[in-house]
Design an enzyme around this catalytic site. Structure first.
Site, PDB file in Angstrom:
ATOM      1  N   TYR A 197      -7.558  -0.910  -6.308  1.00  0.00           N
ATOM      2  CA  TYR A 197      -6.686  -2.080  -6.061  1.00  0.00           C
ATOM      3  C   TYR A 197      -5.811  -1.924  -4.830  1.00  0.00           C
ATOM      4  CZ  TYR A 197      -2.927   0.136  -9.036  1.00  0.00           C
ATOM      5  OH  TYR A 197      -1.986   0.929  -9.584  1.00  0.00           O
ATOM      6  N   GLU A 198      -5.197  -3.041  -4.464  1.00  0.00           N
ATOM      7  CA  GLU A 198      -4.382  -3.119  -3.246  1.00  0.00           C
ATOM      8  C   GLU A 198      -5.207  -2.700  -2.020  1.00  0.00           C
ATOM      9  OE1 GLU A 198      -1.169  -3.724  -4.715  1.00  0.00           O
ATOM     10  OE2 GLU A 198       0.255  -3.542  -3.062  1.00  0.00           O
ATOM     11  N   GLY A 199      -6.492  -3.064  -2.053  1.00  0.00           N
ATOM     12  CA  GLY A 199      -7.429  -2.671  -1.009  1.00  0.00           C
ATOM     13  C   GLY A 199      -8.131  -1.389  -1.391  1.00  0.00           C
ATOM     14  N   ARG A 255       0.827  -1.223   0.000  1.00  0.00           N
ATOM     15  CA  ARG A 255       0.000   0.000   0.000  1.00  0.00           C
ATOM     16  C   ARG A 255       0.853   1.262   0.000  1.00  0.00           C
ATOM     17  NH1 ARG A 255      -4.009  -3.068   4.000  1.00  0.00           N
ATOM     18  NH2 ARG A 255      -5.174  -4.058   2.301  1.00  0.00           N
TER      19      ARG A 255
END
Lengths: 379, 249
Positions: A361-363, A242
């Site tokens: 993306y990536e949470g 992140r």
């Protein structure tokens, strides 16, 4: 407190900035036609951007996370698609194998990843498991000395150009997320097939595909960590990942802001340059404050990671904020450019399209808020 | 062979130039410093020669005259690939002073090829290379746009009116290089940046020498006047404007 960068960090930022100028030359063409930046990735590998965090004993740059986010920001400023290839490769397979892999795994996989000869990919998302990543349907049946993998992965960055996969699959469904394993899988293993190129809104120059696994045999020694460590491993990696995506989002925002600043000093309306109209000047001021805040959050998360302090909350804050302001800043950048902002030549429409994915993306931004709220309510 | 590259520490070429209140100096606050672009190309070519000619080049050294603030620039030269660096610890006030310091620092080092950029992008004096060759009593070739090593010989191309001439200087010599000497400057790699820390950077104290020139005053260029368009058919109006408004005829 010290806000100064070291001489080396500044040199790395400048190196990334100088390199990124080359990305600008063909970024519109690659974005329009979905062309992978092969020659740029090759040069980035030669310059050491593709393994910059890895220990020099495996051929890496041994750089800190501050240097990493400075470099990513510069590259994303010009081309977020190339930045995501770099971010995924460094933050996930390289960092994951170096931090949690066995000595044999490090010796076998890191040198070719670090040299850029092989690009890494991270295979977590599935058609029905995005934010809810614990619901893995891909199975990795324990067959004694190997795992037999069957299932489908979705939205995989570098799926076709990459050749070393970090794959997540369920071995013991009855144990829920504690039954998930992480496996290092080489793409040329029989039984792997790659789906068609996804025709995306942004990051069109990076290759994104689904990947199908049919009776794929993965040796047991390719498992990362103990049996059932996979989900925890994924969450650990994403905490760090992140920071990289936050730096990418920041770079997108800065790219849009710098182009807007320049445009507003040149474009005239009602007898003066538009930067002298308060409506535009205030937009620029808002952009500058948001960028400053995002940069401070990104650097703080990177600093915490460098100093071996807990960084999960900081990286979630940096990712959520940087992604959200990237969307806001790029939208305003298009507005400042008016009609010119709506055509490709001025780059800001591309940056606006690129910003959107950083909230997903990536949470997603919503997942980051779950992480943040749980953390502040727990403490 | 040993190659020396003289490096000038200059403001980034995109720097917005501001003057101090009395117009006697350039305001150097918030300036980003870089390797003079011609010197950077010279360094790039020296490294190419080292890589492409088997064992012909033993060492590539860079030298700069400047105070401690010039160290990031000289260390970047090490990160790009120079083997070692020398900094003469004094303010580079003019070309004479810089050439005197470099000549003194390298007179006993026996460099075979000394490369200087044709000018520095800050004051564009184009004087240092020629002065240095004179002080070291070495031949010099100016406007060099190509340099090749063939065995023990060095061949250089220099631009002349209407073409090029190839020169084969005796060694050691000074080459004053211009654009074309290398295709593009090198970007330092992560490994290079890491290794630059360990490479030798020698700081020498200056010899006594005076600058022979000083700056009296700076003036910014006149701002561009607005352009007035005159219809092609209206020659009379054009003549009238040139006569009465611009007052140049």
């Amino acid at each position: 407190m010290n806000f100064d960068f070291t001489e080396e960090q500044l040199m790395i930022r400048q190196a990334a900035r100088d390199f990124a100028k080359k990305l600008e030359a063909d970024v519109i063409e690659r974005d329009t036609n979905g062309i992978y930046p092969s020659h740029h990735i090759r040069e980035m590998s030669e310059l050491g951007f593709m393994g910059m965090l890895v220990d020099p004993k495996y051929g890496g740059g041994g750089m800190d996370n501050i240097s990493y986010v400075l470099a990513l920001e510069e590259i994303a400023k010009m081309d977020a698609a190339t930045a995501v290839i770099m971010a995924v490769h460094n933050s996930l397979p390289c960092y994951g194998i170096e931090t949690y892999g066995t000595q044999e795994q490090k010796d076998k996989f890191l040198p070719s990843l670090v040299s850029g000869e092989k690009i890494g990919a991270f295979l977590l998302s599935e058609p029905e498991a995005g934010s809810d990543a614990s619901r893995q349907k891909t199975l990795a049946e324990d067959k004694g000395d190997y795992y037999l993998v069957n299932g489908t992965k979705n939205w995989i960055t570098s799926a076709s150009t990459g050749s070393i996969y970090i794959l997540f699959a369920q071995t013991n469904p009855e144990k829920g997320h504690e039954g998930i394993n992480a496996l290092i899988v080489e793409k040329d293993t029989p039984g792997i097939s790659i789906g068609p190129h996804e025709d995306k809104m942004g990051l069109r120059s990076s290759d994104t595909h689904s990947v199908m696994f049919t009776d794929v045999k993965v040796p047991k020694e390719n498992r990362i960590g103990a049996d059932g460590f996979g989900f925890k491993f994924a969450m650990k990696l994403l905490e760090g990942g992140r920071i990289g995506i936050a730096a990418q989002a920041l770079g997108i925002a800065v790219g849009a802001y710098e182009r807007s600043l320049q445009y507003s000093k040149e474009r005239k309306a009602f007898g003066k340059v538009i930067s002298l109209h308060q409506a535009i000047a205030f937009k620029l001021a808002d952009m500058a404050v948001k960028i400053e805040n995002a940069r401070n959050l990104v650097l703080k998360a990177a600093w915490l990671k460098d100093n071996k302090k807990p960084y999960g909350l900081a990286s979630a804050m940096a990712k959520q904020y940087a992604a959200d302001i990237a969307m806001e800043v790029t939208t305003e950048a298009v507005q400042i450019h008016g009609g010119y902002g709506y055509v490709k030549e001025y780059h800001v429409e591309r940056l606006m399209r690129e910003a959107k994915i950083t909230q997903i993306y990536e949470g997603t931004s919503e997942v980051q808020k779950i992480v943040i709220s749980r953390s502040i309510l727990r403490d | 062979m040993k190659i020396l590259i003289c490096i000038s520490n200059v403001p980034d070429t995109t720097t917005k130039i501001k003057l101090t209140g009395d117009n006697k100096a350039v305001d150097l606050a918030n300036v980003q410093w870089i390797i003079n672009p011609w010197d950077e190309l010279a360094l790039t070519r020296a490294l190419e020669l080292k890589e492409n000619t088997a064992n012909a080049i033993d060492k590539v050294t860079v030298i700069t005259v400047g105070n401690a603030g010039a160290e990031p620039t000289i260390r970047k030269a090490l990160a790009i690939g120079a083997d070692n660096a020398i900094r003469v610890n004094t303010d580079p006030k003019d070309a004479w002073l810089v050439a005197t310091q470099i000549a003194n620092a390298v007179k006993s080092e026996n460099f075979d090829i000394i490369l200087c950029g044709i000018e520095s992008s800050d004051y564009n004096g184009s004087a240092m290379g020629g002065m240095l060759s004179e002080m070291l009593d070495l031949p010099s070739v100016s406007s060099v746009s190509k340099i090749e090593i063939e065995g023990a010989k060095v061949k250089v191309n220099r631009e002349i009116a209407g073409g090029f001439e190839t020169v084969e200087p005796s060694l050691p010599f000074v080459a004053i290089v211009q654009k074309g000497i290398a295709k593009e400057p090198r970007i330092p790699s992560m490994r290079g940046i890491m290794m630059a820390r360990q490479k030798p950077l020698t700081v020498l104290e200056p010899v006594a020498a005076d600058a022979l020139t000083g700056f009296v005053n700076y003036e910014p260029p006149m701002p561009k006047a607005a352009c007035k368009m005159v219809d092609a058919d209206n020659v009379a109006q054009l003549v009238d404007l040139l006569h009465h408004e611009a007052k140049i005829i």
